[in-house]
Design an enzyme around this catalytic site. Structure first.
Site, PDB file in Angstrom:
ATOM      1  N   TYR A  53     -18.224  11.419   9.702  1.00 42.30           N
ATOM      2  CA  TYR A  53     -17.848  10.033   9.407  1.00 42.30           C
ATOM      3  C   TYR A  53     -19.100   9.141   9.345  1.00 42.30           C
ATOM      4  O   TYR A  53     -20.017   9.264  10.171  1.00 42.30           O
ATOM      5  CB  TYR A  53     -16.885   9.485  10.451  1.00 42.30           C
ATOM      6  CG  TYR A  53     -15.496  10.092  10.400  1.00 42.30           C
ATOM      7  CD1 TYR A  53     -15.121  10.962   9.370  1.00 42.30           C
ATOM      8  CD2 TYR A  53     -14.551   9.797  11.380  1.00 42.30           C
ATOM      9  CE1 TYR A  53     -13.853  11.507   9.333  1.00 42.30           C
ATOM     10  CE2 TYR A  53     -13.278  10.345  11.348  1.00 42.30           C
ATOM     11  CZ  TYR A  53     -12.940  11.206  10.321  1.00 42.30           C
ATOM     12  OH  TYR A  53     -11.677  11.751  10.292  1.00 42.30           O
ATOM     13  N   SER A 215      -3.373   9.461   8.017  1.00 39.41           N
ATOM     14  CA  SER A 215      -2.858   8.697   6.866  1.00 39.41           C
ATOM     15  C   SER A 215      -1.370   8.390   7.021  1.00 39.41           C
ATOM     16  O   SER A 215      -0.564   8.672   6.133  1.00 39.41           O
ATOM     17  CB  SER A 215      -3.103   9.436   5.549  1.00 39.41           C
ATOM     18  OG  SER A 215      -2.933   8.577   4.435  1.00 39.41           O
ATOM     19  N   LEU A 217       0.182   5.699   6.712  1.00 40.44           N
ATOM     20  CA  LEU A 217       0.661   4.765   5.681  1.00 40.44           C
ATOM     21  C   LEU A 217       0.434   5.319   4.277  1.00 40.44           C
ATOM     22  O   LEU A 217       0.599   4.603   3.287  1.00 40.44           O
ATOM     23  CB  LEU A 217      -0.036   3.403   5.820  1.00 40.44           C
ATOM     24  CG  LEU A 217       0.051   2.701   7.173  1.00 40.44           C
ATOM     25  CD1 LEU A 217      -0.491   1.286   7.070  1.00 40.44           C
ATOM     26  CD2 LEU A 217       1.464   2.693   7.706  1.00 40.44           C
ATOM     27  N   LEU A 222       2.634   2.816   2.074  1.00 40.63           N
ATOM     28  CA  LEU A 222       3.757   2.453   2.937  1.00 40.63           C
ATOM     29  C   LEU A 222       3.495   1.176   3.728  1.00 40.63           C
ATOM     30  O   LEU A 222       4.206   0.868   4.674  1.00 40.63           O
ATOM     31  CB  LEU A 222       4.063   3.606   3.897  1.00 40.63           C
ATOM     32  CG  LEU A 222       4.406   4.946   3.238  1.00 40.63           C
ATOM     33  CD1 LEU A 222       4.529   6.042   4.291  1.00 40.63           C
ATOM     34  CD2 LEU A 222       5.692   4.828   2.429  1.00 40.63           C
ATOM     35  N   GLY A 224       3.521  -1.991   2.522  1.00 42.23           N
ATOM     36  CA  GLY A 224       3.989  -3.201   1.857  1.00 42.23           C
ATOM     37  C   GLY A 224       3.161  -3.557   0.640  1.00 42.23           C
ATOM     38  O   GLY A 224       2.973  -4.732   0.317  1.00 42.23           O
TER      39      GLY A 224
END
Length: 329
Positions: A53, A215, A217, A222, A224
Protein backbone atom coordinates in the site's frame (compact mmCIF):
# COMPACT_ATOMS: atom_id res chain seq x y z
CA UNK A 1 -18.52 -0.78 19.44
CA UNK A 2 -19.43 -4.45 19.10
CA UNK A 3 -16.71 -7.10 19.10
CA UNK A 4 -16.33 -10.67 17.95
CA UNK A 5 -13.63 -13.31 17.92
CA UNK A 6 -11.40 -13.62 14.89
CA UNK A 7 -12.15 -17.07 13.50
CA UNK A 8 -11.32 -19.83 15.93
CA UNK A 9 -8.80 -17.70 17.85
CA UNK A 10 -9.32 -16.06 21.22
CA UNK A 11 -8.53 -12.68 19.65
CA UNK A 12 -11.35 -10.14 20.08
CA UNK A 13 -11.73 -7.66 17.25
CA UNK A 14 -14.16 -4.88 16.35
CA UNK A 15 -16.99 -5.61 13.91
CA UNK A 16 -15.64 -2.83 11.68
CA UNK A 17 -12.11 -3.16 10.29
CA UNK A 18 -10.21 0.03 9.53
CA UNK A 19 -8.67 -0.32 6.08
CA UNK A 20 -5.71 1.94 5.43
CA UNK A 21 -5.28 1.63 1.66
CA UNK A 22 -6.04 5.34 1.14
CA UNK A 23 -3.45 6.49 3.70
CA UNK A 24 -0.71 8.04 1.63
CA UNK A 25 -2.18 7.94 -1.89
CA UNK A 26 -5.35 9.92 -1.05
CA UNK A 27 -5.13 10.93 2.62
CA UNK A 28 -2.04 12.69 3.95
CA UNK A 29 -0.23 11.56 7.08
CA UNK A 30 -1.77 14.11 9.45
CA UNK A 31 -5.33 13.27 8.38
CA UNK A 32 -4.52 9.55 8.43
CA UNK A 33 -3.35 9.86 12.04
CA UNK A 34 -6.51 11.77 12.94
CA UNK A 35 -8.69 9.03 11.39
CA UNK A 36 -6.82 6.31 13.27
CA UNK A 37 -7.15 8.22 16.55
CA UNK A 38 -10.88 8.68 15.94
CA UNK A 39 -11.30 5.00 15.09
CA UNK A 40 -9.46 3.87 18.22
CA UNK A 41 -11.44 6.30 20.38
CA UNK A 42 -14.66 4.83 18.90
CA UNK A 43 -13.59 1.31 19.83
CA UNK A 44 -12.29 0.14 16.45
CA UNK A 45 -9.26 -1.98 17.33
CA UNK A 46 -8.70 -3.96 14.09
CA UNK A 47 -6.51 -2.17 11.50
CA UNK A 48 -5.68 -3.70 8.12
CA UNK A 49 -2.86 -2.76 5.76
CA UNK A 50 -0.39 -4.35 3.31
CA UNK A 51 3.27 -3.92 2.48
CA UNK A 52 2.43 -2.75 -1.07
CA UNK A 53 0.00 0.00 0.00
CA UNK A 54 1.23 3.40 -1.09
CA UNK A 55 1.63 1.93 -4.58
CA UNK A 56 4.14 2.63 -7.32
CA UNK A 57 7.33 4.21 -6.08
CA UNK A 58 5.66 4.76 -2.70
CA UNK A 59 5.07 1.11 -1.80
CA UNK A 60 5.41 0.76 1.95
CA UNK A 61 4.31 4.34 2.57
CA UNK A 62 1.06 3.29 4.26
CA UNK A 63 2.85 1.00 6.71
CA UNK A 64 5.25 3.87 7.49
CA UNK A 65 2.32 6.21 8.24
CA UNK A 66 0.94 3.64 10.67
CA UNK A 67 4.38 3.18 12.21
CA UNK A 68 4.73 6.91 12.81
CA UNK A 69 1.30 6.86 14.45
CA UNK A 70 2.36 4.02 16.77
CA UNK A 71 5.50 6.00 17.63
CA UNK A 72 3.34 8.75 19.13
CA UNK A 73 2.72 6.42 22.07
CA UNK A 74 -0.42 6.59 24.17
CA UNK A 75 -0.79 2.78 24.09
CA UNK A 76 -1.72 3.01 20.41
CA UNK A 77 0.09 -0.21 19.52
CA UNK A 78 -1.13 -2.15 22.54
CA UNK A 79 -4.74 -1.24 21.79
CA UNK A 80 -4.52 -2.17 18.10
CA UNK A 81 -4.89 -5.57 16.44
CA UNK A 82 -2.60 -5.06 13.47
CA UNK A 83 -2.94 -6.94 10.18
CA UNK A 84 -0.66 -6.60 7.18
CA UNK A 85 0.05 -8.64 4.05
CA UNK A 86 2.84 -10.22 2.03
CA UNK A 87 3.05 -11.25 -1.62
CA UNK A 88 3.42 -8.20 -3.86
CA UNK A 89 6.48 -7.00 -5.70
CA UNK A 90 8.10 -4.31 -3.55
CA UNK A 91 10.52 -3.17 -6.28
CA UNK A 92 8.68 0.02 -7.25
CA UNK A 93 7.01 -0.18 -10.63
CA UNK A 94 9.69 -2.40 -12.18
CA UNK A 95 10.01 -6.17 -12.19
CA UNK A 96 10.84 -7.83 -8.90
CA UNK A 97 14.20 -9.36 -8.27
CA UNK A 98 13.94 -13.13 -7.78
CA UNK A 99 12.58 -13.97 -4.32
CA UNK A 100 11.46 -10.41 -3.63
CA UNK A 101 7.78 -11.16 -4.10
CA UNK A 102 5.30 -14.00 -3.61
CA UNK A 103 5.44 -16.54 -0.78
CA UNK A 104 8.83 -18.23 -0.81
CA UNK A 105 10.27 -18.73 2.67
CA UNK A 106 13.01 -16.26 1.77
CA UNK A 107 10.61 -13.51 0.71
CA UNK A 108 8.34 -14.07 3.72
CA UNK A 109 11.36 -13.64 5.98
CA UNK A 110 12.50 -10.49 4.18
CA UNK A 111 9.00 -9.02 3.96
CA UNK A 112 8.27 -9.49 7.67
CA UNK A 113 11.47 -7.73 8.68
CA UNK A 114 10.76 -4.83 6.31
CA UNK A 115 7.16 -4.47 7.50
CA UNK A 116 8.19 -4.54 11.16
CA UNK A 117 10.69 -1.76 10.50
CA UNK A 118 8.17 0.42 8.67
CA UNK A 119 5.45 -0.26 11.26
CA UNK A 120 7.84 0.48 14.13
CA UNK A 121 6.68 -2.56 16.07
CA UNK A 122 8.22 -5.86 17.09
CA UNK A 123 5.24 -8.06 16.17
CA UNK A 124 2.32 -8.34 13.75
CA UNK A 125 -0.95 -9.75 15.06
CA UNK A 126 -2.25 -11.11 11.74
CA UNK A 127 0.10 -11.77 8.81
CA UNK A 128 -1.88 -12.38 5.63
CA UNK A 129 -0.95 -13.98 2.31
CA UNK A 130 -2.22 -11.36 -0.16
CA UNK A 131 -2.76 -13.90 -2.97
CA UNK A 132 -2.17 -17.57 -3.64
CA UNK A 133 1.31 -18.60 -4.81
CA UNK A 134 1.00 -21.59 -7.12
CA UNK A 135 4.78 -22.06 -7.21
CA UNK A 136 5.38 -22.43 -3.47
CA UNK A 137 4.14 -25.49 -1.52
CA UNK A 138 2.22 -24.87 1.67
CA UNK A 139 4.72 -26.95 3.65
CA UNK A 140 7.38 -24.34 2.84
CA UNK A 141 5.05 -21.46 3.65
CA UNK A 142 4.02 -22.95 6.98
CA UNK A 143 7.61 -23.75 7.92
CA UNK A 144 8.47 -20.07 7.45
CA UNK A 145 5.41 -18.97 9.41
CA UNK A 146 6.18 -21.43 12.22
CA UNK A 147 9.64 -19.90 12.65
CA UNK A 148 8.18 -16.38 12.76
CA UNK A 149 5.61 -17.43 15.37
CA UNK A 150 8.35 -19.04 17.47
CA UNK A 151 10.35 -15.80 17.19
CA UNK A 152 7.31 -13.79 18.32
CA UNK A 153 7.27 -11.70 15.15
CA UNK A 154 3.76 -12.74 14.14
CA UNK A 155 0.89 -14.26 16.10
CA UNK A 156 -1.54 -15.57 13.47
CA UNK A 157 -1.66 -16.15 9.71
CA UNK A 158 -4.50 -15.35 7.35
CA UNK A 159 -5.26 -15.39 3.64
CA UNK A 160 -6.61 -12.93 1.11
CA UNK A 161 -8.27 -13.64 -2.24
CA UNK A 162 -8.03 -17.41 -1.72
CA UNK A 163 -10.51 -19.77 -3.42
CA UNK A 164 -12.23 -22.29 -1.20
CA UNK A 165 -10.03 -25.21 -2.21
CA UNK A 166 -6.86 -23.28 -1.32
CA UNK A 167 -8.25 -22.50 2.14
CA UNK A 168 -8.77 -26.25 2.54
CA UNK A 169 -5.30 -27.12 1.21
CA UNK A 170 -3.62 -24.54 3.44
CA UNK A 171 -5.35 -25.69 6.60
CA UNK A 172 -4.88 -29.39 5.90
CA UNK A 173 -1.15 -28.77 5.39
CA UNK A 174 -1.02 -26.78 8.62
CA UNK A 175 -2.87 -29.51 10.53
CA UNK A 176 -0.31 -32.08 9.43
CA UNK A 177 2.36 -29.89 11.03
CA UNK A 178 0.32 -29.44 14.20
CA UNK A 179 -0.26 -25.74 13.45
CA UNK A 180 -3.37 -23.58 13.77
CA UNK A 181 -3.31 -22.63 10.08
CA UNK A 182 -5.31 -19.83 8.53
CA UNK A 183 -7.53 -17.95 10.98
CA UNK A 184 -9.02 -15.46 8.50
CA UNK A 185 -9.80 -14.93 4.81
CA UNK A 186 -10.05 -11.46 3.30
CA UNK A 187 -12.25 -11.57 0.21
CA UNK A 188 -14.35 -9.49 -2.15
CA UNK A 189 -17.88 -9.73 -0.76
CA UNK A 190 -20.83 -7.38 -0.83
CA UNK A 191 -24.49 -7.22 -1.88
CA UNK A 192 -23.58 -6.91 -5.56
CA UNK A 193 -20.78 -9.52 -5.53
CA UNK A 194 -21.78 -12.71 -3.75
CA UNK A 195 -19.87 -15.48 -5.56
CA UNK A 196 -17.86 -16.26 -2.41
CA UNK A 197 -21.05 -17.69 -0.92
CA UNK A 198 -20.67 -20.73 -3.20
CA UNK A 199 -17.33 -22.08 -1.98
CA UNK A 200 -15.19 -19.60 -0.04
CA UNK A 201 -17.65 -18.97 2.79
CA UNK A 202 -18.54 -22.66 3.25
CA UNK A 203 -14.82 -23.53 3.37
CA UNK A 204 -14.17 -20.74 5.86
CA UNK A 205 -16.99 -21.92 8.13
CA UNK A 206 -15.81 -25.53 7.91
CA UNK A 207 -12.30 -24.60 9.04
CA UNK A 208 -13.26 -21.95 11.58
CA UNK A 209 -11.79 -19.16 9.46
CA UNK A 210 -13.07 -15.63 10.02
CA UNK A 211 -14.18 -13.68 6.94
CA UNK A 212 -13.10 -10.07 6.41
CA UNK A 213 -14.86 -8.66 3.32
CA UNK A 214 -13.09 -6.00 1.29
CA UNK A 215 -14.83 -3.47 -0.99
CA UNK A 216 -18.10 -3.69 0.98
CA UNK A 217 -19.55 -0.84 -1.13
CA UNK A 218 -18.35 -2.47 -4.36
CA UNK A 219 -16.18 0.45 -5.34
CA UNK A 220 -18.84 2.99 -4.37
CA UNK A 221 -21.64 1.36 -6.35
CA UNK A 222 -23.58 0.66 -3.13
CA UNK A 223 -22.89 4.04 -1.57
CA UNK A 224 -25.76 5.99 -3.12
CA UNK A 225 -23.92 6.79 -6.33
CA UNK A 226 -26.98 7.57 -8.48
CA UNK A 227 -28.46 9.87 -5.84
CA UNK A 228 -25.14 11.68 -5.50
CA UNK A 229 -24.97 12.21 -9.24
CA UNK A 230 -28.52 13.54 -9.28
CA UNK A 231 -27.76 15.93 -6.43
CA UNK A 232 -24.63 17.19 -8.17
CA UNK A 233 -22.24 15.46 -5.79
CA UNK A 234 -19.29 13.23 -6.50
CA UNK A 235 -19.78 11.34 -9.73
CA UNK A 236 -19.10 7.65 -10.16
CA UNK A 237 -15.65 6.81 -11.46
CA UNK A 238 -13.62 3.76 -12.36
CA UNK A 239 -15.40 0.44 -12.05
CA UNK A 240 -18.55 2.02 -10.63
CA UNK A 241 -18.96 4.25 -13.67
CA UNK A 242 -18.36 1.31 -15.98
CA UNK A 243 -20.87 -0.83 -14.09
CA UNK A 244 -23.59 1.82 -14.34
CA UNK A 245 -23.25 1.79 -18.12
CA UNK A 246 -24.90 -1.62 -17.94
CA UNK A 247 -28.66 -1.00 -18.04
CA UNK A 248 -29.49 -4.00 -15.85
CA UNK A 249 -26.93 -3.02 -13.20
CA UNK A 250 -28.13 0.57 -13.17
CA UNK A 251 -31.73 -0.58 -12.69
CA UNK A 252 -30.63 -2.82 -9.83
CA UNK A 253 -28.73 0.00 -8.10
CA UNK A 254 -31.67 2.37 -8.62
CA UNK A 255 -34.04 -0.14 -7.01
CA UNK A 256 -31.60 -0.43 -4.11
CA UNK A 257 -31.45 3.31 -3.58
CA UNK A 258 -35.24 3.68 -3.94
CA UNK A 259 -35.81 1.00 -1.29
CA UNK A 260 -33.51 2.68 1.20
CA UNK A 261 -34.91 6.14 0.50
CA UNK A 262 -38.35 4.74 1.32
CA UNK A 263 -37.06 3.57 4.72
CA UNK A 264 -34.91 6.66 5.37
CA UNK A 265 -31.67 4.66 5.31
CA UNK A 266 -28.23 5.55 3.98
CA UNK A 267 -27.02 3.16 1.23
CA UNK A 268 -23.42 2.90 2.39
CA UNK A 269 -24.43 2.15 5.96
CA UNK A 270 -26.92 -0.48 4.82
CA UNK A 271 -24.32 -2.24 2.67
CA UNK A 272 -22.06 -2.56 5.72
CA UNK A 273 -24.89 -3.56 8.05
CA UNK A 274 -26.02 -6.27 5.63
CA UNK A 275 -22.54 -7.84 5.70
CA UNK A 276 -22.70 -7.93 9.49
CA UNK A 277 -25.80 -10.15 9.22
CA UNK A 278 -23.98 -12.76 7.15
CA UNK A 279 -22.91 -15.99 8.90
CA UNK A 280 -19.20 -16.22 9.53
CA UNK A 281 -18.39 -12.59 8.70
CA UNK A 282 -15.99 -11.06 11.23
CA UNK A 283 -16.35 -7.51 9.97
CA UNK A 284 -16.15 -5.56 6.71
CA UNK A 285 -13.13 -3.44 5.87
CA UNK A 286 -13.87 0.26 5.49
CA UNK A 287 -11.30 2.54 3.87
CA UNK A 288 -12.26 6.08 4.89
CA UNK A 289 -10.57 8.99 3.17
CA UNK A 290 -12.08 11.40 5.70
CA UNK A 291 -13.26 11.41 9.32
CA UNK A 292 -16.85 11.87 8.12
CA UNK A 293 -16.69 8.61 6.16
CA UNK A 294 -15.47 6.81 9.28
CA UNK A 295 -18.37 8.22 11.32
CA UNK A 296 -20.85 6.93 8.75
CA UNK A 297 -19.29 3.47 8.79
CA UNK A 298 -19.47 3.30 12.58
CA UNK A 299 -23.22 3.87 12.50
CA UNK A 300 -23.63 0.65 10.50
CA UNK A 301 -22.61 -1.48 13.49
CA UNK A 302 -25.70 -0.38 15.43
CA UNK A 303 -28.08 -0.49 12.45
CA UNK A 304 -30.88 -3.06 12.65
CA UNK A 305 -32.16 -3.63 9.11
CA UNK A 306 -35.23 -5.65 10.01
CA UNK A 307 -36.82 -8.53 8.11
CA UNK A 308 -38.66 -6.35 5.58
CA UNK A 309 -35.51 -4.61 4.37
CA UNK A 310 -33.43 -7.79 4.41
CA UNK A 311 -36.04 -9.62 2.32
CA UNK A 312 -36.20 -6.75 -0.17
CA UNK A 313 -32.41 -6.62 -0.44
CA UNK A 314 -32.37 -10.34 -1.21
CA UNK A 315 -34.87 -9.76 -4.02
CA UNK A 316 -32.79 -6.96 -5.55
CA UNK A 317 -29.43 -8.71 -5.11
CA UNK A 318 -30.18 -12.46 -5.06
CA UNK A 319 -27.43 -14.70 -3.80
CA UNK A 320 -26.00 -17.75 -5.51
CA UNK A 321 -27.82 -20.21 -3.27
CA UNK A 322 -26.30 -22.89 -1.03
CA UNK A 323 -23.42 -25.04 -2.22
CA UNK A 324 -23.48 -27.62 -3.78
CA UNK A 325 -27.15 -27.18 -4.72
CA UNK A 326 -26.28 -23.92 -6.53
CA UNK A 327 -24.23 -25.93 -9.02
CA UNK A 328 -27.15 -28.15 -10.02
CA UNK A 329 -28.94 -27.60 -13.32
Amino acid sequence: MKYTQLGRTGLKVSRIVLGTMNFGPQTDEADSHAIMDAALDAGVNFFDTANVYGWGENKGRTESIIGNWFAKGGDRRDRTVLATKVYGNMAGDGPAWPNHDRLSALNIRRAVEASLKRLQTDYIDLYQFHHIDRATPFDEIWQAIDVLIQQGKILYAGSSNFPGYKIAQANEAAARRGMVGLVSEQCLYNLAERRVEMEVLPAAREYGVGVIPWSPLHGGLLGGVIRKQTEGGRRASGRSAEALENTAVRAQVQAYEDLLAKHGLEPGEVALAWLLTRPGVTGPIVGPRTAEQLTSALRAVELDLGDEVLTALEEIFPGTGPSPEAFAW
